[in-house]
Design an enzyme around this catalytic site. Structure first.
Site, PDB file in Angstrom:
ATOM      1  N   HIS A  84      15.156  67.156  17.282  1.00  0.00           N
ATOM      2  CA  HIS A  84      14.749  65.890  17.886  1.00  0.00           C
ATOM      3  C   HIS A  84      15.608  65.546  19.092  1.00  0.00           C
ATOM      4  CE1 HIS A  84      17.829  64.408  14.952  1.00  0.00           C
ATOM      5  NE2 HIS A  84      18.142  63.568  15.936  1.00  0.00           N
ATOM      6  N   HIS A 121      21.321  61.557  22.237  1.00  0.00           N
ATOM      7  CA  HIS A 121      21.746  62.904  21.846  1.00  0.00           C
ATOM      8  C   HIS A 121      20.538  63.805  21.632  1.00  0.00           C
ATOM      9  CE1 HIS A 121      21.210  61.106  17.749  1.00  0.00           C
ATOM     10  NE2 HIS A 121      20.808  62.341  17.425  1.00  0.00           N
ATOM     11  N   GLU A 148      23.908  67.041  18.247  1.00  0.00           N
ATOM     12  CA  GLU A 148      23.931  66.984  16.784  1.00  0.00           C
ATOM     13  C   GLU A 148      23.444  68.333  16.274  1.00  0.00           C
ATOM     14  OE1 GLU A 148      21.986  64.352  13.126  1.00  0.00           O
ATOM     15  OE2 GLU A 148      21.097  64.215  15.117  1.00  0.00           O
TER      16      GLU A 148
END
Length: 137
Positions: A7, A79, A130
């Site tokens: 994502h 992010h 991440e």
């Protein structure tokens, strides 16, 4: 090491308004808000078919998203998240290569119920990354 883009996260000042834009203007499938107290955010996932967009709103004054929105009042990309087959192995290789893991280096459970780590943005051209452990088959 990295796998699929899981994502892209966008910090937003108003989660309901942002969700409505993605749903009503872009015609996207928008999930329900999830409070994630351990991360200091409320998140909504937008399914785009090949990946997701995560809309993030601060959950409390100490939220990292609250600090981000002070600097970027209109919101913006926060992010990107990549999947990894083995989070511990990826972390060890990254640290060995000089990358910094945020926090104490211990994975936390992310929005998908899987272990995650965040990498320092200064080590990746200004982008917070991440890493999310792939779900076991």
């Amino acid at each position: 090491m990295i796998g699929r883009l899981n994502h892209i996260a966008i910090a937003v000042p108003d989660l309901a308004a942002a969700s409505a834009k993605y749903r009503d203007l872009l015609g996207a499938k928008v999930g329900a808000p999830q409070a994630l107290p351990g991360h200091g955010v409320t998140a909504v996932f937008v399914d785009t078919g090949n990946t997701k967009v995560e809309l993030l709103e601060p959950l409390g004054e100490l939220s990292p998203i609250a600090a981000f929105l002070i600097k970027n009042p209109s919101g913006g990309m926060h992010h990107i998240c990549f999947e990894v087959a083995d989070l511990a192995e990826a972390a060890a290789k990254l640290v060995e290569g000089g990358a910094r893991i945020l926090g104490d280096g211990t994975p936390r459970i992310g929005a998908h119920g899987l272990p995650v780590l965040f990498l320092h943005p200064k080590d990746f051209d200004g982008t917070l990354i991440e890493l999310e452990q792939l779900q076991s088959p």
